[in-house]
Write a protein that holds these residues in place. Structure first.
Motif, PDB file in Angstrom:
ATOM      1  N   SER A   1     -31.799  19.839   1.251  1.00 10.19           N
ATOM      2  CA  SER A   1     -32.945  18.778   1.791  1.00 10.19           C
ATOM      3  C   SER A   1     -32.358  17.409   1.553  1.00 10.19           C
ATOM      4  N   MET A   2     -33.079  16.633   2.557  1.00  7.78           N
ATOM      5  CA  MET A   2     -32.591  15.170   2.400  1.00  7.78           C
ATOM      6  C   MET A   2     -33.765  14.434   1.989  1.00  7.78           C
ATOM      7  N   GLY A   8     -41.302   8.332   9.700  1.00  8.34           N
ATOM      8  CA  GLY A   8     -39.739   8.931   9.646  1.00  8.34           C
ATOM      9  C   GLY A   8     -38.862   8.788  10.583  1.00  8.34           C
ATOM     10  N   THR A  23     -37.686  10.436  12.857  1.00  4.20           N
ATOM     11  CA  THR A  23     -38.087  11.088  14.232  1.00  4.20           C
ATOM     12  C   THR A  23     -38.531   9.857  15.059  1.00  4.20           C
ATOM     13  N   ASN A  32     -36.119   6.909  15.788  1.00  7.95           N
ATOM     14  CA  ASN A  32     -35.155   7.080  16.869  1.00  7.95           C
ATOM     15  C   ASN A  32     -36.052   6.962  18.188  1.00  7.95           C
ATOM     16  N   HIS A  48     -29.248  14.341  15.571  1.00  5.11           N
ATOM     17  CA  HIS A  48     -30.313  14.904  15.125  1.00  5.11           C
ATOM     18  C   HIS A  48     -31.135  15.254  16.318  1.00  5.11           C
ATOM     19  N   SER A  70     -34.221  14.699  16.982  1.00  6.67           N
ATOM     20  CA  SER A  70     -35.443  13.932  17.115  1.00  6.67           C
ATOM     21  C   SER A  70     -34.888  13.042  18.552  1.00  6.67           C
ATOM     22  N   ILE A  94     -23.960   7.294  14.921  1.00  6.11           N
ATOM     23  CA  ILE A  94     -24.849   7.901  13.786  1.00  6.11           C
ATOM     24  C   ILE A  94     -24.021   7.539  12.324  1.00  6.11           C
ATOM     25  N   GLY A 100     -23.979   8.735   8.877  1.00  6.05           N
ATOM     26  CA  GLY A 100     -24.556   9.750   8.327  1.00  6.05           C
ATOM     27  C   GLY A 100     -25.126  10.852   8.916  1.00  6.05           C
ATOM     28  N   THR A 143     -26.480  14.584  10.286  1.00 10.40           N
ATOM     29  CA  THR A 143     -27.543  15.458   9.420  1.00 10.40           C
ATOM     30  C   THR A 143     -26.541  16.551   8.900  1.00 10.40           C
ATOM     31  N   ASP A 183     -28.190   5.387  13.822  1.00  8.12           N
ATOM     32  CA  ASP A 183     -29.050   6.401  13.438  1.00  8.12           C
ATOM     33  C   ASP A 183     -28.511   6.524  11.917  1.00  8.12           C
ATOM     34  N   ALA A 222     -30.529   7.104   9.175  1.00  7.30           N
ATOM     35  CA  ALA A 222     -31.783   7.600   8.471  1.00  7.30           C
ATOM     36  C   ALA A 222     -31.249   7.834   7.245  1.00  7.30           C
ATOM     37  N   ASP A 248     -34.061   5.489   6.788  1.00  4.66           N
ATOM     38  CA  ASP A 248     -35.309   6.226   6.127  1.00  4.66           C
ATOM     39  C   ASP A 248     -35.535   6.063   4.420  1.00  4.66           C
ATOM     40  N   HIS A 292     -37.631   7.518   2.700  1.00  4.11           N
ATOM     41  CA  HIS A 292     -38.158   8.698   2.344  1.00  4.11           C
ATOM     42  C   HIS A 292     -37.076   9.841   2.219  1.00  4.11           C
ATOM     43  N   LYS A 293     -35.767   9.256   2.505  1.00  6.10           N
ATOM     44  CA  LYS A 293     -34.609  10.140   2.077  1.00  6.10           C
ATOM     45  C   LYS A 293     -33.970   9.361   0.764  1.00  6.10           C
ATOM     46  N   ARG A 307     -24.909  23.623   4.502  1.00  7.95           N
ATOM     47  CA  ARG A 307     -24.992  21.992   4.158  1.00  7.95           C
ATOM     48  C   ARG A 307     -25.811  22.144   3.038  1.00  7.95           C
TER      49      ARG A 307
END
Ligand code: 0PR
Length: 387
Positions: free
Chosen positions: A33-34, A90, A92, A95, A120, A122, A164, A166, A168, A193, A195, A227, A229-230, A359
């Motif tokens: 999980s991220m 977030g 999503t 983006n 991603h 999104s 991007i 990083g 997903t 991105d 994130a 992000d 929250h990551k 992953r």
């Protein structure tokens, strides 16, 4: 809903019982999980300011000021202290706002966006909502977007290109400088991105890792998703959008004249949004400082490299690519990787499964002993499957 309300104690007990089967970050079992356990200090401030609303900034001007400061800190981290933007729900939403701004800036109705094949989902959601056609450009053998493929995909309808920092699936960084050259030549909006990578790459660079320019230091970059929250350790929901200039943020800004705090403007998809998210981001960034994040990223990277080494010692298993950040892809040429993931899940390892690889994301809640236990189980599983 029942007619009569239930007492607090009874509900607390019921919740404890009902939710006890779910995964927890602390167990170390969430290994794909991220997201991670929010920093303990953010729990306190989040609760304290839970009711504040950044949808009505006239009522909470001081919270709005803290959000601006949080954005300034993020902008400074990404080589542009003048960047403007917001703390959102977030990546999503971030983006989506970027593509929305790009579309409005272009003034085109029938338009296209070119994203890497690794983008991603999104971006698919955003393109669908905005009535844009999404074109996915192929990757090169290092899993970065192939810039020649992006160039081929440019058409008179193209309004934006996405890179991007990083990905997903593998944490790969696209060649943002080359995308920037292309976007500038073709007069296109370039969105990055970051994130996940936004809270990793600047600290890896501090630690002496080679990190290519991926942020506002690259002149053609219009906006960035980052992000908290990551890897920022902020509680969910906390995404971030940063625009290079205020004029870009204004593309998605709406004047709201009637609110109780007086006239305001909203440049987010949602109207009512908790100020607690922005306050938590402001607090955790100031509390940890660059040094704190550097320490966390150093540890995550150390464990990722340890895991990569351990995987390479398992016969029949290999890594997809040498990790650039704390995301690792596991694959096999001889056994079915889906079967490996199934067996890991039966052993309560919450791994993430992509079409050709597993992953692993080594987030701050993952400790050395979790990596060791995981490698032991993985070894046993691969042994069984090899027969
Ligand atoms: N951009 C990138 C590069 C991402 O990896 C993600 C999500 C997003 C944007 C969208 O972010 P939000 O989910 O905040 O809107 N990446 C993870 C993924 O889908 C998110 C995730 C989080 C996955 C927690 C699992 C999990 O337990 O893989």
């Amino acid at each position: 809903m029942q007619t009569k309300g239930l007492p607090e104690q009874k509900l607390k007990e019921e919740l404890k019982l009902r939710l006890k089967g779910d995964f927890t970050y602390e167990s170390g079992r969430i290994i794909g999980s991220m997201c991670t356990s929010p920093h303990p200090l953010t729990r306190k401030v989040y609760l304290r300011f839970l009711g504040t609303n950044l949808g009505d900034t006239g009522l909470f001007p001081a919270v709005a000021e803290l959000e601006k400061e949080a954005i300034r800190m993020l902008g400074t981290l990404l080589s542009n202290p003048e960047a403007t933007g917001h703390i959102l729900t977030g990546g999503t939403e971030a983006n989506l706002l970027a593509l929305w701004a790009a579309k409005k800036l272009s003034k085109k109705v029938d338009c296209e966006v070119i994203v890497p094949a690794s983008a991603h989902c999104s971006f698919d959601k955003a393109a669908d909502l905005l009535g844009m056609r999404i074109v996915r450009a192929k990757l090169n053998d290092r899993f970065q977007v192939d810039v020649a493929e992006v160039r081929k995909a440019v058409s008179p309808k193209t309004v934006a290109v996405v890179g991007i920092a990083g990905t997903t699936g593998l944490g790969v960084v696209d060649p943002i400088d080359e995308l920037s050259e292309l976007a500038s030549e073709e007069d296109l909006y370039l969105h990055v991105d970051a994130a996940f990578g936004g809270f990793v790459l600047p600290f890896l660079r501090d630690l002496g890792f080679t990190v290519p320019d991926f942020d506002f230091a690259v002149p053609g970059v219009y906006s960035i998703t980052i992000d908290p929250h990551k890897m920022g350790l902020a509680p969910i929901p906390a995404g971030g959008i940063l625009f290079r200039h205020e004029s870009l943020r204004k593309m998605v800004s709406w004047d709201i004249p009637y609110l109780s705090g007086g006239e305001t403007e909203q440049a987010t998809l949602v109207g009512t949004r908790s100020g607690a998210s922005a306050i938590a981001v402001w607090t955790v960034m100031r509390h940890l400082g660059r040094e704190g994040y550097r320490r966390i990223v150093k540890n995550c990277m150390h464990l990722t490299l340890k895991l990569a080494k351990g995987v390479q010692n398992i016969k029949g298993l290999s890594i997809v690519i040498q990790p650039t950040m704390n995301v690792l892809g596991l694959k096999s040429d001889t056994i079915n990787i889906r079967r490996v993931a199934e067996k890991l899940r039966l052993k309560k390892w919450a791994v993430s499964l992509f079409p050709h690889h597993i992953r692993i994301v080594v987030m701050p809640h993952i400790k050395e002993q979790h990596i060791e236990q995981f490698l032991e189980d993985l070894n046993r599983i691969v042994d069984e499957l090899r027969g």
